[in-house]
Design a protein around this motif. Structure first.
Motif, PDB file in Angstrom:
ATOM      1  N   LEU A  32       0.841  -1.201   0.000  1.00 35.58           N
ATOM      2  CA  LEU A  32       0.000   0.000   0.000  1.00 35.58           C
ATOM      3  C   LEU A  32       0.876   1.251   0.000  1.00 35.58           C
ATOM      4  O   LEU A  32       0.612   2.213  -0.727  1.00 35.58           O
ATOM      5  CB  LEU A  32      -0.924   0.001   1.226  1.00 35.58           C
ATOM      6  CG  LEU A  32      -1.803  -1.247   1.400  1.00 35.58           C
ATOM      7  CD1 LEU A  32      -2.600  -1.171   2.699  1.00 35.58           C
ATOM      8  CD2 LEU A  32      -2.754  -1.412   0.215  1.00 35.58           C
ATOM      9  N   ASP A  33       1.940   1.232   0.794  1.00 38.61           N
ATOM     10  CA  ASP A  33       2.843   2.396   0.888  1.00 38.61           C
ATOM     11  C   ASP A  33       3.520   2.680  -0.452  1.00 38.61           C
ATOM     12  O   ASP A  33       3.609   3.829  -0.881  1.00 38.61           O
ATOM     13  CB  ASP A  33       3.935   2.148   1.939  1.00 38.61           C
ATOM     14  CG  ASP A  33       3.397   2.208   3.357  1.00 38.61           C
ATOM     15  OD1 ASP A  33       2.258   2.681   3.539  1.00 38.61           O
ATOM     16  OD2 ASP A  33       4.108   1.739   4.274  1.00 38.61           O
ATOM     17  N   GLU A  36       1.094   4.170  -2.911  1.00 37.27           N
ATOM     18  CA  GLU A  36       0.739   5.558  -2.576  1.00 37.27           C
ATOM     19  C   GLU A  36       1.905   6.479  -2.909  1.00 37.27           C
ATOM     20  O   GLU A  36       1.724   7.558  -3.470  1.00 37.27           O
ATOM     21  CB  GLU A  36       0.368   5.640  -1.095  1.00 37.27           C
ATOM     22  CG  GLU A  36      -0.433   6.870  -0.785  1.00 37.27           C
ATOM     23  CD  GLU A  36       0.072   7.630   0.420  1.00 37.27           C
ATOM     24  OE1 GLU A  36      -0.636   8.527   0.872  1.00 37.27           O
ATOM     25  OE2 GLU A  36       1.190   7.329   0.900  1.00 37.27           O
ATOM     26  N   ARG A  37       3.129   6.025  -2.595  1.00 35.77           N
ATOM     27  CA  ARG A  37       4.308   6.852  -2.885  1.00 35.77           C
ATOM     28  C   ARG A  37       4.496   7.046  -4.391  1.00 35.77           C
ATOM     29  O   ARG A  37       4.876   8.109  -4.844  1.00 35.77           O
ATOM     30  CB  ARG A  37       5.570   6.213  -2.275  1.00 35.77           C
ATOM     31  CG  ARG A  37       6.758   7.165  -2.300  1.00 35.77           C
ATOM     32  CD  ARG A  37       7.871   6.735  -1.375  1.00 35.77           C
ATOM     33  NE  ARG A  37       8.467   5.471  -1.759  1.00 35.77           N
ATOM     34  CZ  ARG A  37       8.482   4.386  -1.002  1.00 35.77           C
ATOM     35  NH1 ARG A  37       7.935   4.389   0.200  1.00 35.77           N
ATOM     36  NH2 ARG A  37       9.041   3.274  -1.424  1.00 35.77           N
ATOM     37  N   TYR A  39       2.119   7.328  -6.608  1.00 28.71           N
ATOM     38  CA  TYR A  39       1.211   8.396  -7.056  1.00 28.71           C
ATOM     39  C   TYR A  39       1.604   9.761  -6.492  1.00 28.71           C
ATOM     40  O   TYR A  39       1.443  10.781  -7.146  1.00 28.71           O
ATOM     41  CB  TYR A  39      -0.238   8.066  -6.668  1.00 28.71           C
ATOM     42  CG  TYR A  39      -0.905   7.135  -7.659  1.00 28.71           C
ATOM     43  CD1 TYR A  39      -0.956   7.455  -9.016  1.00 28.71           C
ATOM     44  CD2 TYR A  39      -1.491   5.948  -7.239  1.00 28.71           C
ATOM     45  CE1 TYR A  39      -1.562   6.606  -9.930  1.00 28.71           C
ATOM     46  CE2 TYR A  39      -2.098   5.099  -8.149  1.00 28.71           C
ATOM     47  CZ  TYR A  39      -2.130   5.428  -9.495  1.00 28.71           C
ATOM     48  OH  TYR A  39      -2.730   4.596 -10.396  1.00 28.71           O
ATOM     49  N   ARG A  40       2.126   9.778  -5.275  1.00 31.16           N
ATOM     50  CA  ARG A  40       2.490  11.072  -4.664  1.00 31.16           C
ATOM     51  C   ARG A  40       3.760  11.642  -5.257  1.00 31.16           C
ATOM     52  O   ARG A  40       3.901  12.850  -5.399  1.00 31.16           O
ATOM     53  CB  ARG A  40       2.651  10.905  -3.146  1.00 31.16           C
ATOM     54  CG  ARG A  40       1.538  11.556  -2.373  1.00 31.16           C
ATOM     55  CD  ARG A  40       1.692  11.578  -0.872  1.00 31.16           C
ATOM     56  NE  ARG A  40       2.247  10.381  -0.283  1.00 31.16           N
ATOM     57  CZ  ARG A  40       3.482  10.301   0.187  1.00 31.16           C
ATOM     58  NH1 ARG A  40       4.286  11.356   0.141  1.00 31.16           N
ATOM     59  NH2 ARG A  40       3.913   9.174   0.711  1.00 31.16           N
TER      60      ARG A  40
END
Ligand code: PMP
Length: 398
Positions: A32-33, A36-37, A39-40
């Motif tokens: 998950l991390d 998310e990273r 996309y960020r």
């Protein structure tokens, strides 16, 4: 294992006991991390931009391919095609590779226990090309009769396609022995590894398989991504099924040429974040060690098998030695009723035909309950299942 946030949930006021891992697995925090990273910090389209951000996205996407290649012990990342999952990988082999090789009367060899996604694509290509589907004989516990299999494989057999581990019976099929038989007859072997890649070390060179497909979401990674392994010379002979942007080399008004494999199979913008997430899942499994994963799931599965076998009126399907899947019926109680009562106890199992309707007919049932195990399951989960099954019996046969 507390790496999996979803497993901290409660269901119907009870701690969740998730036993539907053959359908899909839960995701570790680090997957998950990483997504998310992505996309960020790194989101851009791949293989196109000359700017730094696009190069970062491309590097992450291609690094994920290299991770999958190493995980399967492929000879190189050029042998790994990103797909949406096992289903898409098998369809690509059926339409892109086998269709052009088949002559009327040629044979495709399967088993009756295949998941629909390793049956229907072959039915379609056989009908289109006038080829014949044949089925490897199974012994009564769902294992393959290798002597009968050797007789069944003839020079007309062009392809053998089967699951490495059955998603219902849990049978672990002898892929290497079948690969040797296939190759001696000039056929290719296609492995549906949807259940084996998450469960045990899978080495495509040791198996000597020609194609092998699996799904990210059953391997602790995201949905919408999977991979197809193919031997280099076979991928070179495989035609793309989808065409458009990204997969071309040059485009003229009336004709175009393709990139080499694997990129010629990846038309359009791919599932970039998902590929990166799959890479993180592979990292996670590599960090755990697939031998350890295998032993952990084997332990809980064997424990469950023994415990379930003690329950009066419970019928188990499949062999004693198996992957992390146990299908069963509890007397004449409908599997949906069993699953509903288990759900009230916080236990998630599957009930139905498990996308294997011909196998249900072979077993003489319409459906079964299925408990399937992942790396986070424990003997305590099995005890909870066994206790709740006693409750099911009380409810339906008070
Ligand atoms: N083959 C087997 C043995 C499976 O268990 C599954 C998923 N249940 C599939 C193929 C299809 O996988 P997907 O839906 O991810 O394409």
């Amino acid at each position: 294992m507390n790496d999996f946030p979803l497993l901290e949930r409660e269901m119907n006021g009870r701690p969740l006991v998730y036993l539907d891992n053959a359908a899909t697995t839960q995701k570790p925090q680090r997957v998950l991390d990483v997504m998310e990273r992505y996309y960020r910090m790194h989101n851009a389209n791949v293989h196109r931009g000359v700017y730094q951000l696009a190069a970062e996205a491309t590097d992450l996407y291609e690094a994920a391919r290299a991770k999958v290649a190493a995980f399967l012990h492929a000879q190189g990342e050029g042998q790994i095609v990103f797909t949406r999952g096992t289903t898409e990988g098998i369809n690509l082999v059926a339409q892109g590779y086998l269709a052009q090789k088949l002559q009327p009367g040629d044979r495709i060899l399967l088993t009756v226990s295949e998941h629909h996604s390793n049956l229907v694509p072959w039915q379609r290509v056989a009908k289109e090309r006038g080829a014949v589907l044949r089925f490897l004989p199974l012994l009564s516990d769902g294992t393959i009769d290798l002597v009968a299999a050797a007789r069944e494989i003839t020079p007309r057999t062009k392809c053998i396609a089967l699951a490495h581990i059955s998603n219902v019976l849990g049978t672990i099929h002898p892929i290497r022995a079948l690969a040797d038989l296939a190759h001696a007859a000039g056929a290719v072997i296609v492995v549906d590894a949807a259940q084996s890649v998450p469960h045990m070390p899978v080495d495509v060179q040791a198996l000597d398989c020609d194609f092998l497909a699996f799904s990210g979401h059953k391997t602790y990674g995201p949905t919408g991504i999977g991979a197809l392994y193919g031997k280099t010379e076979l991928l070179a002979q495989t035609e793309p099924v989808q065409s458009g942007g990204e997969m071309i080399d040059t485009v003229e008004l009336y004709d175009s040429t393709w990139k080499p494999a694997p990129w010629k199979f990846e038309a359009g913008t791919p599932a970039i974040a998902e590929a990166v997430g799959l890479g993180a899942a592979v990292d996670f499994l590599t960090w755990l060690g697939m031998e350890h994963v295998h032993e952990t799931i084997q332990d809980v599965t064997q424990y469950a098998y023994e415990k379930l076998r003690e329950i009066e009126g419970l019928t188990l399907y499949g062999p004693t030695s198996r992957g992390g899947v146990i299908a069963f019926n509890l007397g004449t109680i409908h599997p949906h009723d069993v699953a509903t009562v288990l759900d009230a106890h916080g236990i998630a199992v599957r009930a139905g035909h498990h996308c294997a309707q011909p196998l249900m007919r072979w077993l003489g049932v319409t459906s079964t309950v299925r408990a399937s195990f992942g790396i986070y399951n424990t003997r305590a989960d099995v005890d909870a299942l066994v206790t709740a099954l006693a409750r099911v019996k009380e409810v339906f046969h008070p």
